[in-house]
Design a protein around this motif. Structure first.
Motif: not given
Length: 76
Positions: A38-55
């Motif tokens: 479930g690890e992936c990259l995500h773009r938040d509402l302000t446009g920042r890119i970061g790693a996250m994990q969907v569990t």
């Protein structure tokens, strides 16, 4: 990566996506692979890119529904 607005030619980001996130390496045990799923990259509402994990949620009934197969209707 293009979908997220990232440079698809960025070698560091490409290495992260192809080898660093949810690794499926033969050296990893099944438990380690499951922990990293479930690890992936995500773009938040302000446009920042970061790693996250969907569990999966802690509620086992919800997990059972997530892993279920919907019934097909006769019209399908």
């Amino acid at each position: 990566m293009r979908f997220l607005g990232c440079n698809p030619d960025d070698e560091d980001l490409l290495a992260l996506v192809t080898t660093g996130l949810s690794p499926n390496s033969p050296e990893l045990s099944d438990e380690e692979r499951a922990a990293r799923a479930g690890e992936c990259l995500h773009r938040d509402l302000t446009g920042r890119i970061g790693a996250m994990q969907v569990t999966l949620p802690a509620d086992e009934q919800v997990v059972a529904h997530i892993h279920s197969q919907p019934m097909q209707s006769a019209a399908a």
